[in-house]
Design a protein around this motif. Structure first.
Motif, PDB file in Angstrom:
ATOM      1  N   ALA A 277       9.523   1.223 -15.128  1.00  0.00           N
ATOM      2  CA  ALA A 277       9.176   2.342 -14.239  1.00  0.00           C
ATOM      3  C   ALA A 277       7.741   2.199 -13.729  1.00  0.00           C
ATOM      4  N   GLU A 278       6.834   1.756 -14.600  1.00  0.00           N
ATOM      5  CA  GLU A 278       5.439   1.568 -14.182  1.00  0.00           C
ATOM      6  C   GLU A 278       5.319   0.427 -13.174  1.00  0.00           C
ATOM      7  N   ALA A 279       6.070  -0.645 -13.405  1.00  0.00           N
ATOM      8  CA  ALA A 279       6.035  -1.778 -12.478  1.00  0.00           C
ATOM      9  C   ALA A 279       6.575  -1.359 -11.112  1.00  0.00           C
ATOM     10  N   ARG A 280       7.634  -0.570 -11.092  1.00  0.00           N
ATOM     11  CA  ARG A 280       8.195  -0.083  -9.820  1.00  0.00           C
ATOM     12  C   ARG A 280       7.192   0.834  -9.104  1.00  0.00           C
ATOM     13  N   GLU A 281       6.421   1.587  -9.857  1.00  0.00           N
ATOM     14  CA  GLU A 281       5.417   2.475  -9.276  1.00  0.00           C
ATOM     15  C   GLU A 281       4.312   1.680  -8.577  1.00  0.00           C
ATOM     16  N   LEU A 282       3.941   0.532  -9.138  1.00  0.00           N
ATOM     17  CA  LEU A 282       2.867  -0.288  -8.570  1.00  0.00           C
ATOM     18  C   LEU A 282       3.361  -1.282  -7.516  1.00  0.00           C
ATOM     19  N   ALA A 283       4.653  -1.495  -7.432  1.00  0.00           N
ATOM     20  CA  ALA A 283       5.210  -2.496  -6.512  1.00  0.00           C
ATOM     21  C   ALA A 283       4.798  -2.281  -5.053  1.00  0.00           C
ATOM     22  N   PRO A 284       4.787  -1.039  -4.524  1.00  0.00           N
ATOM     23  CA  PRO A 284       4.369  -0.883  -3.127  1.00  0.00           C
ATOM     24  C   PRO A 284       2.917  -1.315  -2.883  1.00  0.00           C
ATOM     25  N   LEU A 285       2.041  -1.089  -3.845  1.00  0.00           N
ATOM     26  CA  LEU A 285       0.647  -1.526  -3.691  1.00  0.00           C
ATOM     27  C   LEU A 285       0.557  -3.051  -3.680  1.00  0.00           C
ATOM     28  N   VAL A 286       1.305  -3.685  -4.557  1.00  0.00           N
ATOM     29  CA  VAL A 286       1.313  -5.151  -4.597  1.00  0.00           C
ATOM     30  C   VAL A 286       1.890  -5.691  -3.286  1.00  0.00           C
ATOM     31  N   ALA A 287       2.918  -5.042  -2.771  1.00  0.00           N
ATOM     32  CA  ALA A 287       3.507  -5.470  -1.497  1.00  0.00           C
ATOM     33  C   ALA A 287       2.484  -5.383  -0.363  1.00  0.00           C
ATOM     34  N   GLN A 288       1.665  -4.339  -0.370  1.00  0.00           N
ATOM     35  CA  GLN A 288       0.619  -4.218   0.656  1.00  0.00           C
ATOM     36  C   GLN A 288      -0.368  -5.379   0.560  1.00  0.00           C
TER      37      GLN A 288
ATOM     38  N   LEU B 100      -5.869  -1.936  -7.713  1.00  0.00           N
ATOM     39  CA  LEU B 100      -5.076  -2.283  -6.525  1.00  0.00           C
ATOM     40  C   LEU B 100      -5.491  -1.446  -5.316  1.00  0.00           C
ATOM     41  N   GLU B 101      -5.800  -0.179  -5.546  1.00  0.00           N
ATOM     42  CA  GLU B 101      -6.201   0.702  -4.441  1.00  0.00           C
ATOM     43  C   GLU B 101      -7.635   0.429  -3.996  1.00  0.00           C
ATOM     44  N   ARG B 102      -8.547   0.297  -4.930  1.00  0.00           N
ATOM     45  CA  ARG B 102      -9.960   0.166  -4.595  1.00  0.00           C
ATOM     46  C   ARG B 102     -10.339  -1.214  -4.068  1.00  0.00           C
ATOM     47  N   LYS B 103      -9.626  -2.228  -4.489  1.00  0.00           N
ATOM     48  CA  LYS B 103      -9.960  -3.587  -4.073  1.00  0.00           C
ATOM     49  C   LYS B 103      -9.008  -4.122  -3.007  1.00  0.00           C
ATOM     50  N   MET B 104      -8.251  -3.245  -2.379  1.00  0.00           N
ATOM     51  CA  MET B 104      -7.278  -3.642  -1.354  1.00  0.00           C
ATOM     52  C   MET B 104      -7.983  -4.426  -0.247  1.00  0.00           C
ATOM     53  N   PRO B 105      -7.485  -5.626   0.088  1.00  0.00           N
ATOM     54  CA  PRO B 105      -8.112  -6.390   1.171  1.00  0.00           C
ATOM     55  C   PRO B 105      -7.890  -5.682   2.509  1.00  0.00           C
ATOM     56  N   PRO B 106      -8.758  -5.934   3.476  1.00  0.00           N
ATOM     57  CA  PRO B 106      -8.583  -5.289   4.785  1.00  0.00           C
ATOM     58  C   PRO B 106      -7.324  -5.786   5.474  1.00  0.00           C
ATOM     59  N   ALA B 107      -6.767  -4.919   6.304  1.00  0.00           N
ATOM     60  CA  ALA B 107      -5.577  -5.301   7.066  1.00  0.00           C
ATOM     61  C   ALA B 107      -5.948  -6.400   8.045  1.00  0.00           C
ATOM     62  N   GLN B 108      -5.062  -7.357   8.193  1.00  0.00           N
ATOM     63  CA  GLN B 108      -5.321  -8.452   9.119  1.00  0.00           C
ATOM     64  C   GLN B 108      -5.087  -7.962  10.537  1.00  0.00           C
ATOM     65  N   THR B 109      -5.990  -8.341  11.417  1.00  0.00           N
ATOM     66  CA  THR B 109      -5.817  -7.977  12.818  1.00  0.00           C
ATOM     67  C   THR B 109      -4.800  -8.920  13.441  1.00  0.00           C
ATOM     68  N   ALA B 110      -4.036  -8.409  14.371  1.00  0.00           N
ATOM     69  CA  ALA B 110      -3.027  -9.227  15.040  1.00  0.00           C
ATOM     70  C   ALA B 110      -3.717 -10.287  15.883  1.00  0.00           C
ATOM     71  N   VAL B 111      -3.252 -11.504  15.757  1.00  0.00           N
ATOM     72  CA  VAL B 111      -3.819 -12.614  16.512  1.00  0.00           C
ATOM     73  C   VAL B 111      -3.135 -12.646  17.875  1.00  0.00           C
ATOM     74  N   ARG B 112      -3.951 -12.490  18.910  1.00  0.00           N
ATOM     75  CA  ARG B 112      -3.387 -12.539  20.252  1.00  0.00           C
ATOM     76  C   ARG B 112      -3.226 -13.988  20.678  1.00  0.00           C
ATOM     77  N   PRO B 113      -2.120 -14.304  21.337  1.00  0.00           N
ATOM     78  CA  PRO B 113      -1.945 -15.683  21.794  1.00  0.00           C
ATOM     79  C   PRO B 113      -2.979 -16.020  22.865  1.00  0.00           C
ATOM     80  N   ALA B 114      -3.371 -17.267  22.887  1.00  0.00           N
ATOM     81  CA  ALA B 114      -4.362 -17.714  23.860  1.00  0.00           C
ATOM     82  C   ALA B 114      -3.783 -17.607  25.269  1.00  0.00           C
ATOM     83  N   VAL B 115      -4.597 -17.137  26.169  1.00  0.00           N
ATOM     84  CA  VAL B 115      -4.175 -17.001  27.554  1.00  0.00           C
ATOM     85  C   VAL B 115      -4.527 -18.287  28.285  1.00  0.00           C
ATOM     86  N   ALA B 116      -3.551 -18.850  28.972  1.00  0.00           N
ATOM     87  CA  ALA B 116      -3.804 -20.074  29.727  1.00  0.00           C
ATOM     88  C   ALA B 116      -4.770 -19.770  30.865  1.00  0.00           C
ATOM     89  N   ARG B 117      -5.743 -20.614  31.021  1.00  0.00           N
ATOM     90  CA  ARG B 117      -6.730 -20.419  32.074  1.00  0.00           C
ATOM     91  C   ARG B 117      -6.291 -21.076  33.380  1.00  0.00           C
TER      92      ARG B 117
END
Length: 139
Positions: A13-24, A58-75
């Motif tokens: 039950a404890e592992a299931r409680e922490l699973a969403p944080l690990v998934a993040q 898990l909550e306090r040391k959560m890494p920052p969300a990755q920003t979406a990488v935009r595809p390079a625009v052909a010049r």
């Protein structure tokens, strides 16, 4: 290698409680080694509540969300038929029959030199904007 830590035993039950944080963490690009580095060092000698310690870390040391990488625009774009550079995708004027094809004037050496200069300039500009071209843009 990550070693088991006997002070951090959890029930199902404890592992299931922490699973969403690990998934993040995993969604943000972290791996098992990153999780171990955040959770294991500096544990208190008596761990009274393993789930509370792990949740806090898990909550306090959560890494920052990755920003979406935009595809390079052909010049530039290429003509769909002759592959000459054009300002917009499609076909160039000569291939569309709207303009005469320019005829190159000059010696072969001059044309090769001009082409080489253009290629070097394109490689330098690609390198300047951060494109990885391997050893092509070393000059």
């Amino acid at each position: 290698m990550i070693r088991p830590e006997p002070r951090l035993r959890l029930g199902e039950a404890e592992a299931r409680e922490l699973a969403p944080l690990v998934a993040q963490w995993l969604e943000r690009g972290s791996g098992p080694a990153d999780l171990a580095q955040a959770l294991l060092p500096g544990l208190p000698a008596p761990v009274h509540s393993a789930v509370a310690v792990l949740r806090y870390r898990l909550e306090r040391k959560m890494p920052p969300a990755q920003t979406a990488v935009r595809p390079a625009v052909a010049r530039y774009a290429e003509c769909a038929m002759c592959h000459d550079p054009v300002p917009r995708p499609g076909i160039c004027g000569p291939c569309a029959g709207l303009a005469p094809r320019p005829v190159g004037v000059g010696s072969d050496a001059a044309a090769a030199r001009t082409g080489a200069d253009r290629a070097r300039a394109a490689l330098r500009s690609a390198k300047a904007v951060g494109l990885n071209l391997g050893g092509l843009a070393a000059a």
